[in-house]
Design an enzyme around this catalytic site. Structure first.
Site, PDB file in Angstrom:
ATOM      1  CD  GLU A 118      -2.958  -1.151   2.284  1.00  0.00           C
ATOM      2  OE1 GLU A 118      -3.061  -0.173   3.030  1.00  0.00           O
ATOM      3  OE2 GLU A 118      -3.577  -2.208   2.467  1.00  0.00           O
ATOM      4  CG  HIS A 241      -8.889   5.765   1.554  1.00  0.00           C
ATOM      5  ND1 HIS A 241      -8.764   5.533   0.198  1.00  0.00           N
ATOM      6  CD2 HIS A 241      -8.312   4.708   2.171  1.00  0.00           C
ATOM      7  CE1 HIS A 241      -8.137   4.370   0.020  1.00  0.00           C
ATOM      8  NE2 HIS A 241      -7.855   3.860   1.193  1.00  0.00           N
ATOM      9  NE  ARG A 287      -4.483   5.496   2.959  1.00  0.00           N
ATOM     10  CZ  ARG A 287      -4.976   4.612   3.765  1.00  0.00           C
ATOM     11  NH1 ARG A 287      -5.599   5.011   4.844  1.00  0.00           N
ATOM     12  NH2 ARG A 287      -4.863   3.355   3.506  1.00  0.00           N
ATOM     13  CG  HIS A 348      -9.987   6.191   5.557  1.00  0.00           C
ATOM     14  ND1 HIS A 348     -10.904   5.203   5.295  1.00  0.00           N
ATOM     15  CD2 HIS A 348      -8.799   5.554   5.808  1.00  0.00           C
ATOM     16  CE1 HIS A 348     -10.312   4.012   5.370  1.00  0.00           C
ATOM     17  NE2 HIS A 348      -9.044   4.200   5.691  1.00  0.00           N
ATOM     18  NE  ARG A 383      -4.702   5.137   9.394  1.00  0.00           N
ATOM     19  CZ  ARG A 383      -5.206   4.135   8.663  1.00  0.00           C
ATOM     20  NH1 ARG A 383      -4.790   2.909   8.853  1.00  0.00           N
ATOM     21  NH2 ARG A 383      -6.120   4.377   7.755  1.00  0.00           N
TER      22      ARG A 383
HETATM   23  P1  FAD Z   1     -13.965   0.408  15.596  1.00  0.00           P
HETATM   24  O1  FAD Z   1     -13.614  -0.823  14.879  1.00  0.00           O
HETATM   25  O2  FAD Z   1     -14.549   1.509  14.802  1.00  0.00           O
HETATM   26  O3  FAD Z   1     -14.976   0.004  16.748  1.00  0.00           O
HETATM   27  C1  FAD Z   1     -15.635   0.999  17.506  1.00  0.00           C
HETATM   28  C2  FAD Z   1     -16.710   0.333  18.322  1.00  0.00           C
HETATM   29  O4  FAD Z   1     -17.220   1.231  19.286  1.00  0.00           O
HETATM   30  C3  FAD Z   1     -17.908  -0.121  17.507  1.00  0.00           C
HETATM   31  O5  FAD Z   1     -18.316  -1.373  18.012  1.00  0.00           O
HETATM   32  C4  FAD Z   1     -18.959   0.937  17.813  1.00  0.00           C
HETATM   33  O6  FAD Z   1     -20.276   0.515  17.662  1.00  0.00           O
HETATM   34  C5  FAD Z   1     -18.628   1.224  19.258  1.00  0.00           C
HETATM   35  N1  FAD Z   1     -19.077   2.525  19.765  1.00  0.00           N
HETATM   36  C6  FAD Z   1     -18.792   3.763  19.285  1.00  0.00           C
HETATM   37  N2  FAD Z   1     -19.362   4.698  20.053  1.00  0.00           N
HETATM   38  C7  FAD Z   1     -20.024   4.049  21.044  1.00  0.00           C
HETATM   39  C8  FAD Z   1     -20.812   4.467  22.140  1.00  0.00           C
HETATM   40  N3  FAD Z   1     -21.073   5.753  22.397  1.00  0.00           N
HETATM   41  N4  FAD Z   1     -21.334   3.523  22.953  1.00  0.00           N
HETATM   42  C9  FAD Z   1     -21.126   2.193  22.738  1.00  0.00           C
HETATM   43  N5  FAD Z   1     -20.391   1.747  21.697  1.00  0.00           N
HETATM   44  C10 FAD Z   1     -19.836   2.666  20.869  1.00  0.00           C
HETATM   45  N6  FAD Z   1      -7.002   0.176   8.987  1.00  0.00           N
HETATM   46  C11 FAD Z   1      -5.997  -0.682   8.752  1.00  0.00           C
HETATM   47  O7  FAD Z   1      -5.025  -0.758   9.521  1.00  0.00           O
HETATM   48  N7  FAD Z   1      -6.036  -1.481   7.635  1.00  0.00           N
HETATM   49  C12 FAD Z   1      -7.075  -1.451   6.751  1.00  0.00           C
HETATM   50  O8  FAD Z   1      -7.086  -2.202   5.804  1.00  0.00           O
HETATM   51  C13 FAD Z   1      -8.135  -0.548   6.988  1.00  0.00           C
HETATM   52  N8  FAD Z   1      -9.166  -0.446   6.118  1.00  0.00           N
HETATM   53  C14 FAD Z   1     -10.223   0.367   6.433  1.00  0.00           C
HETATM   54  C15 FAD Z   1     -11.332   0.397   5.592  1.00  0.00           C
HETATM   55  C16 FAD Z   1     -12.426   1.148   5.921  1.00  0.00           C
HETATM   56  C17 FAD Z   1     -13.625   1.180   5.017  1.00  0.00           C
HETATM   57  C18 FAD Z   1     -12.432   1.910   7.116  1.00  0.00           C
HETATM   58  C19 FAD Z   1     -13.625   2.724   7.497  1.00  0.00           C
HETATM   59  C20 FAD Z   1     -11.316   1.911   7.936  1.00  0.00           C
HETATM   60  C21 FAD Z   1     -10.212   1.143   7.609  1.00  0.00           C
HETATM   61  N9  FAD Z   1      -9.094   1.109   8.434  1.00  0.00           N
HETATM   62  C22 FAD Z   1      -8.066   0.245   8.153  1.00  0.00           C
HETATM   63  C23 FAD Z   1      -9.083   1.793   9.713  1.00  0.00           C
HETATM   64  C24 FAD Z   1      -9.420   0.758  10.801  1.00  0.00           C
HETATM   65  O9  FAD Z   1     -10.403  -0.118  10.319  1.00  0.00           O
HETATM   66  C25 FAD Z   1      -9.902   1.393  12.063  1.00  0.00           C
HETATM   67  O10 FAD Z   1      -9.053   2.420  12.450  1.00  0.00           O
HETATM   68  C26 FAD Z   1      -9.938   0.362  13.184  1.00  0.00           C
HETATM   69  O11 FAD Z   1     -10.712  -0.745  12.778  1.00  0.00           O
HETATM   70  C27 FAD Z   1     -10.504   0.976  14.436  1.00  0.00           C
HETATM   71  O12 FAD Z   1     -10.711  -0.038  15.370  1.00  0.00           O
HETATM   72  P2  FAD Z   1     -11.327   0.343  16.769  1.00  0.00           P
HETATM   73  O13 FAD Z   1     -11.503  -0.928  17.496  1.00  0.00           O
HETATM   74  O14 FAD Z   1     -10.526   1.415  17.369  1.00  0.00           O
HETATM   75  O15 FAD Z   1     -12.754   1.001  16.407  1.00  0.00           O
HETATM   76  C1  SIN Z   2      -7.363   0.438   2.415  1.00  0.00           C
HETATM   77  O1  SIN Z   2      -7.586  -0.749   2.253  1.00  0.00           O
HETATM   78  O2  SIN Z   2      -7.082   1.224   1.516  1.00  0.00           O
HETATM   79  C2  SIN Z   2      -7.454   1.002   3.789  1.00  0.00           C
HETATM   80  C3  SIN Z   2      -6.198   0.794   4.481  1.00  0.00           C
HETATM   81  C4  SIN Z   2      -6.099   1.689   5.687  1.00  0.00           C
HETATM   82  O3  SIN Z   2      -6.923   2.557   5.892  1.00  0.00           O
HETATM   83  O4  SIN Z   2      -5.130   1.516   6.423  1.00  0.00           O
END
Ligand code: FAD
Ligand code: SIN
Length: 533
Positions: A118, A241, A287, A348, A383
């Site tokens: 990437e 993104h 990015r 993103h 990032r």
């Molecule tokens: P999240 O996975 O967002 O989980 C948050 C949780 O908190 C959810 O369950 C939500 O419902 C809950 N929540 C929120 N507010 C409340 C509240 N007030 N009360 C109760 N529950 C609540 N990163 C990478 O490293 N590689 C990738 O390939 C990648 N691809 C991505 C693709 C997309 C489409 C997106 C959107 C992001 C991507 N990212 C990627 C970024 C990465 O997915 C996220 O940064 C990461 O998953 C965040 O994990 P987290 O556990 O911190 O939060």
């Molecule tokens: C992607 O698959 O392009 C998302 C990767 C990331 O947000 O780290």
């Protein structure tokens, strides 16, 4: 009042990884506002960056991360997270995570992990499960959690506000005691208490009109922590993104950067490749550079989108490597094996957040934060792709270790029940949805990829007006999750704008036409905001 040993707010990679680690030591409540799989994690496509190949090294991963971070990363944090990645990946594999594999070169039928590439990475180092890595992570973690009798899952439970000793009027250190939670089904607000509360609520993409994030991403954790008196850092660094699918019916579908890693090329709608004019790495530049280049090309030509073309790769390869992207685009009438994909940049990832150390500790004893909600110093001003899932598993492991040594009894404090307004108002839904739209549009128009002081000041005024109106609703009426999310996106919008106004330079994702260059005096300086008591 419900009492636990650990409260985990959020069921993405950060919350579930932490819950899994602390479960053998006590009773855990996982509180999550929708169904348990709904999270940014569930939509992650590209994968997890980690050094697993002989041709790669920790040093190279550290260097790529620092370079993308534009001078603002904390190097010791970067080193720790990069070096502790491989054992955490191994643990994911042990609980049943299935990464994509390929036949090892020169070996007879032996398999090895397939590594993607990437933007900003000098080596192939992204472990992935085809193009649905996040879905597979959630599946594996939720299955492991289901086997833990100590973990109770509270779906459709919305964390409203942290309960802290200071808010309750106790003198001495400000300690986190638990959280007030709205049960969305019953409409009742319940009190959850524990010596340890983990914020794992993810990011805030929904603050912007166009985002790759699902609806849960409303910045609740940052807003709650700010109201509780924690420091919030570097919120100006919102990552856009470069390639979100542009289609009237597609709400927020990402076209993974891995598509460019496998040869996809960005072009204008008339077929001209443009990235060589912006960066030597062309379509695989970091990015911030790619998103700004697309923004600039769209403004120059007046086009609504650019295109990403991978149709020169064999169709079998595309179908095998990107089955979900292929299937989803086909639903919108785009066959990516034969034609280019219309794409636009979209909000993103939140690089800043609640200030923590690499162990997830915030400044408030008893309160931890891990994942996208936290600001550890790994990402700096931008990032590096696929570093966020890595940060979440490493920091969740470390935070679980730290939290195990927390000693304190919540019973020492008397926690009152939640008090809220009693009235309902038929107008409320209209006002809530109107204000939602207004904030998101205002942030998109004035606090986007390219900023100016004038636009930021305009946004600041509008958001302050809206906040006054929201606050009125908040005190007078029965709380609903829509109203709570609105209050949170307004707070986060305010924090993003204030942070952007505080930084008199362009660095990484914060590009301000009034200061088009980086200012060496601001290298290594975070913008830190803290609510005045
Ligand atoms: P999240 O996975 O967002 O989980 C948050 C949780 O908190 C959810 O369950 C939500 O419902 C809950 N929540 C929120 N507010 C409340 C509240 N007030 N009360 C109760 N529950 C609540 N990163 C990478 O490293 N590689 C990738 O390939 C990648 N691809 C991505 C693709 C997309 C489409 C997106 C959107 C992001 C991507 N990212 C990627 C970024 C990465 O997915 C996220 O940064 C990461 O998953 C965040 O994990 P987290 O556990 O911190 O939060
Ligand atoms: C992607 O698959 O392009 C998302 C990767 C990331 O947000 O780290």
């Amino acid at each position: 009042m419900r009492q636990f040993d650990y409260l985990v707010l959020g069921s993405g990679i950060a919350g579930l990884s932490f819950a899994l680690k602390v479960a053998p030591r006590g009773r855990v409540a996982v509180i999550t506002k929708k169904n348990k799989a709904e999270s940014n994690t569930n939509y992650a496509q590209g994968g997890i960056a980690s050094v697993t190949s002989k041709e790669d090294s920790f040093e190279m991963h550290v260097r790529d991360t620092l370079q993308a971070g534009a001078g603002l990363c904390r190097e010791e944090v970067v080193r720790t997270i990069v070096q502790e990645g491989p054992p955490r990946i191994q643990e994911l594999i042990e609980i049943g995570m299935k990464f994509s594999e390929r036949e090892a070169a020169g070996a007879n039928g032996e398999r090895e992990l397939d590594l993607g590439k990437e933007g900003g990475h000098s080596k192939r180092r992204i472990l992935h499960a085809k193009d649905v890595t996040g879905r597979e992570i959630e599946r594996a973690l939720l299955a492991a959690i289901a086997a833990q009798p100590n973990v109770e899952m509270f779906e459709n439970h919305f964390a409203i506000d942290l309960i802290t000793s200071q808010k309750l009027g106790y003198v001495g250190e400000n300690r986190c005691l638990g959280v007030y939670v709205l049960d969305k089904r019953s409409g009742q607000v319940e009190t959850f208490a524990a010596p340890v509360t983990l914020l794992a609520t993810g990011g805030c993409g929904k603050v912007y009109l166009y985002t790759t994030n699902p609806d849960i991403a409303t910045g609740d954790g940052v807003a709650m922590a700010y109201r509780a008196g924690a420091s919030i850092a570097d919120m100006e660094f919102i990552q856009f993104h470069p390639t979100c699918l542009y289609h009237a019916r597609a709400k927020s579908f990402l076209i993974s950067e891995a598509v460019r890693g496998e040869g996809g090329v960005l072009k204008t709608i008339d077929g001209r490749e443009f990235m060589d004019g912006y960066h030597p790495l062309k379509s695989l530049a970091p990015r911030d550079v790619v998103a700004r280049a697309i923004d600039s090309e769209m403004k120059k030509s007046g086009a609504d989108f650019v295109v990403l073309d991978i149709s020169h790769r064999p169709a079998e390869f595309i179908l095998q490597r990107f089955p979900n992207i292929h299937k989803t685009c086909l639903q919108y009438g785009i066959d990516i094996t034969r034609e280019p994909i219309p794409v636009v940049p979209a909000a993103h990832y939140q690089c800043g957040g609640v200030v923590t150390n690499v162990d997830g500790e915030t400044e408030i004893p008893g309160l931890y934060a891990v994942g996208e909600v936290a600001c550890t110093g790994l990402h700096g001003a931008n990032r590096l792709a696929s570093n966020s899932l890595l940060e979440a598993i490493v920091c969740a492991h470390r935070a679980a270790g730290k939290a195990a040594s927390a000693r304190f009894a919540p019973a020492d404090y008397t926690i009152p029940q939640w008090q809220s307004g009693q009235a309902t108002n038929p107008d409320e839904m209209v006002v809530v949805s109107h204000n939602w739209d207004e904030i998101r549009r205002c942030m998109w128009d004035y606090v986007g990829i390219v900023r100016t002081n004038k636009r930021l000041e305009r946004a600041q005024k509008r958001i302050a007006n809206l906040q006054e109106e929201i606050q009125q609703y908040y005190w007078d009426f029965i709380v609903t999750s829509d109203l709570l999310e609105l209050r949170n996106i307004a707070t986060v919008a305010e924090l993003i704008v204030r942070s952007a106004l505080e930084r008199p330079e362009s660095r990484g994702l914060n590009y301000n036409l009034d200061y088009p260059r980086s200012n060496p005096d601001w290298a290594q300086r975070d913008t830190v905001l803290r609510k005045q008591p």
